[in-house]
Design a protein around this motif. Structure first.
Motif, PDB file in Angstrom:
ATOM      1  N   THR A 110       1.979  14.150  -6.509  1.00 43.57           N
ATOM      2  CA  THR A 110       0.582  13.977  -6.890  1.00 43.57           C
ATOM      3  C   THR A 110       0.382  14.253  -8.375  1.00 43.57           C
ATOM      4  O   THR A 110      -0.316  13.507  -9.072  1.00 43.57           O
ATOM      5  N   TYR A 135      -3.550   6.073  -0.740  1.00 46.70           N
ATOM      6  CA  TYR A 135      -3.548   7.531  -0.808  1.00 46.70           C
ATOM      7  C   TYR A 135      -4.735   7.962  -1.657  1.00 46.70           C
ATOM      8  O   TYR A 135      -4.968   7.418  -2.733  1.00 46.70           O
ATOM      9  N   ASP A 136      -5.499   8.957  -1.183  1.00 44.62           N
ATOM     10  CA  ASP A 136      -6.817   9.194  -1.748  1.00 44.62           C
ATOM     11  C   ASP A 136      -6.816   9.640  -3.210  1.00 44.62           C
ATOM     12  O   ASP A 136      -7.805   9.441  -3.917  1.00 44.62           O
ATOM     13  N   ASN A 180       2.893   1.924  -3.396  1.00 48.52           N
ATOM     14  CA  ASN A 180       3.290   3.016  -2.503  1.00 48.52           C
ATOM     15  C   ASN A 180       4.102   2.402  -1.358  1.00 48.52           C
ATOM     16  O   ASN A 180       3.551   1.736  -0.490  1.00 48.52           O
ATOM     17  N   ASN A 184       1.608   5.021   2.710  1.00 48.00           N
ATOM     18  CA  ASN A 184       0.660   5.925   3.335  1.00 48.00           C
ATOM     19  C   ASN A 184      -0.742   5.388   3.021  1.00 48.00           C
ATOM     20  O   ASN A 184      -1.053   5.189   1.849  1.00 48.00           O
ATOM     21  N   PRO A 185      -1.581   5.089   4.015  1.00 47.59           N
ATOM     22  CA  PRO A 185      -1.543   5.604   5.375  1.00 47.59           C
ATOM     23  C   PRO A 185      -0.999   4.665   6.451  1.00 47.59           C
ATOM     24  O   PRO A 185      -0.972   5.035   7.614  1.00 47.59           O
ATOM     25  N   SER A 328       7.487   6.184   6.899  1.00 43.90           N
ATOM     26  CA  SER A 328       6.509   7.244   6.631  1.00 43.90           C
ATOM     27  C   SER A 328       6.296   8.123   7.856  1.00 43.90           C
ATOM     28  O   SER A 328       6.930   7.968   8.892  1.00 43.90           O
ATOM     29  N   PHE A 364      -9.377   6.146   3.437  1.00 44.94           N
ATOM     30  CA  PHE A 364      -8.441   5.665   2.423  1.00 44.94           C
ATOM     31  C   PHE A 364      -8.884   4.331   1.823  1.00 44.94           C
ATOM     32  O   PHE A 364      -8.078   3.623   1.240  1.00 44.94           O
TER      33      PHE A 364
END
Length: 399
Positions: A110, A135-136, A180, A184-185, A328, A364
């Motif tokens: 992150t 991803y947030d 990504n 995710n997600p 994942s 998300f």
């Protein structure tokens, strides 16, 4: 009274923390975890394991503390971890790196993402292309940097992007294409055609590719392929990963960035004013983990594949439609057959209804596309087998 800086407002808005009236509300993750604690529900919402990582890695951390590795490490990271990351990239992907110039240790992936985007974005004319759902932290950091977020939708059930939509999203204002993969997600692993199109578009529009590959060793059908290994990609790609997911040490926050020296140095210039350094005793432990034998890396993927299948079987028995993830921690299920029309409301009811916590996929997404994911729910499979069995049983009983 001094005004709160505009950057804070941009970040909070990008993360979905500010209501239309300016009020601040907790993230859905905090809300769902609180519900789990309040109701005694099984928490399949947040993506962290409930088992410790390999004993060799844990013991290496203890040994590092005992021998005094408790002060600031070097700014780029301890040399042994820099070397271990470089060895890992060559061992698994054939990518050769100079550990002293092309590797940087960060406070998890992150921070690596934040430092990278802050380093690369010049101002409000820049655009960052991401795949949605995302991803947030992506939206929050793009907002903090003052750039514009451009999204490419991933749709049920395979969550692969439409290549024409991807091409329309990338233009001459695109500064970064953020990929990504594994994702995710949704649990998607992008096809070779998607990866190749990302490289083609980045080259055409002189964009930088930033990849978030924290689930690189948790793929189920085929080995992970980093975009940096594709022809023409290495010189414009920054690759981000971490030890948290692979070694079940998410709380240690040891990540890294690899890529061309000049780009890595730009990230370092920002990173030194964020955390400065981090995880002195955990860095040698993650170096130990990266040098574990092939059996370990195959084993973590096999174990999670079995958990994925167990969770998927339980969700189907409970009446969900299931998108089978290729990688994942996560499985996305459609709750439409259970009467859901609003995933967030469904997830708020689920702890009382079934004793299980999940996360709505709308957490998300952007507001503009929320309706496209209105009945989709994310479950985390990274829990003990007995926990997953109990969760499956509870869901089936509530059906």
């Amino acid at each position: 009274m001094r005004q709160i800086p505009g950057a804070w407002h941009r970040t909070a808005a990008g993360a979905g923390l500010v209501g239309s009236d300016g009020s601040i509300h907790p993230t859905i993750f905090a809300e769902m975890s609180a519900l789990a604690a309040e109701t005694g529900a099984i928490n399949l919402g947040q993506g962290f394991p409930d088992e410790d990582g390999p004993p060799e890695v844990l013991e290496a951390a203890r040994e590092a503390i005992a021998r005094g590795a408790n002060q600031y490490p070097p700014g780029r990271g301890i040399p042994d971890l820099l070397s271990a990351v470089a060895e890992h990239q060559e061992r698994f992907y054939g990518v050769r790196l100079d550990p002293a110039r092309e590797v940087l240790v960060t406070a998890g992936a992150t921070e690596a993402l934040a430092a990278t985007l802050l380093a690369l974005i010049d101002g409000p004319d820049d655009e960052v292309v991401v795949f949605e759902p995302f991803y947030d932290s992506y939206a929050a950091v793009v907002a903090l940097a003052g750039a514009r977020l451009v999204t490419v939708p991933l749709r049920w059930p395979d969550f692969q992007p439409d290549l024409e939509e991807l091409a329309r999203a990338v233009g001459d204002r695109t500064r970064v294409i953020l990929v990504n993969d594994p994702h995710n997600p949704t649990g998607a692993v992008f096809t070779s055609e998607v990866r190749e199109e990302v490289v083609r578009l980045a080259d055409r529009h002189d964009a930088i590719i930033v990849t978030d590959e924290v689930y690189e060793h948790l793929t189920f059908d085929e080995p992970h392929v980093p975009i940096a290994t594709l022809p023409g990609a290495a010189e414009r790609t920054l690759t981000i990963s971490s030890g948290g997911k692979t070694f079940s040490t998410t709380g240690w926050k040891i990540g890294w960035v690899t890529g061309p020296a000049e780009l890595v140095s730009a990230v370092l210039a920002v990173k030194q004013f964020l955390t400065y350094v981090n995880g002195s005793a955990f860095q040698p432990a993650i170096a130990t983990g990266l040098r574990l034998g092939d059996g370990f890396f195959l084993g973590v993927a096999d174990a999670l594949r079995a958990k994925r299948d167990l969770l998927g079987t339980g969700l189907r028995a409970a009446g969900f439609e299931v998108s089978v993830p290729a990688g994942s921690y996560f499985t996305v299920a459609d709750a439409r057959a259970l009467g859901a029309t609003d995933a967030a409301a469904f997830c708020r009811e689920l702890p009382g209804r079934a004793g299980v916590v999940a996360i709505p996929l709308t957490a998300f997404t952007t507001a503009e596309r929320r309706s496209e994911y209105a009945t989709l729910v994310r479950f985390a499979a990274c829990k003990r087998v007995d926990v997953l069995r109990e969760a499956a049983s509870r869901l089936a009983d509530a059906h």
